[in-house]
Motif scaffolding. Structure first.
Motif: not given
Length: 85
Positions: A65-79
């Motif tokens: 939807h174009g909103r900012l979200r905090r994410v956690r970077m794990l090697d090849d994945y974004i959660l």
């Protein structure tokens, strides 16, 4: 000099073509100004997003939807941050 119907019609067409050229030039100028304003708004929105990202200090992604979200970077994945391990 007496004006004939043909010269009167040509004069009217000449005057109207001048008006149309002026209208076309004004419309083109308005489109350029409008496009410039849209680009400026998009640039301002991009700057706001960059400031928000810099203020959080965390990794930030954008959802569908174009909103900012905090994410956690794990090697090849974004959660999403809410799905922390």
């Amino acid at each position: 000099m007496k004006q004939f119907a043909l010269s009167t019609c040509i004069r009217r067409v000449w005057i109207m073509s001048g008006w149309l050229r002026q209208e076309a030039a004004i419309a083109a100028g308005m489109l350029v100004v409008q496009r410039d304003q849209v680009e400026r708004r998009e640039d301002e929105e991009d700057l706001k997003v960059e400031h928000q990202v810099a203020a959080t200090g965390d990794e930030v992604g954008v959802d569908s939807h174009g909103r900012l979200r905090r994410v956690r970077m794990l090697d090849d994945y974004i959660l999403p941050f809410e799905c922390g391990l």
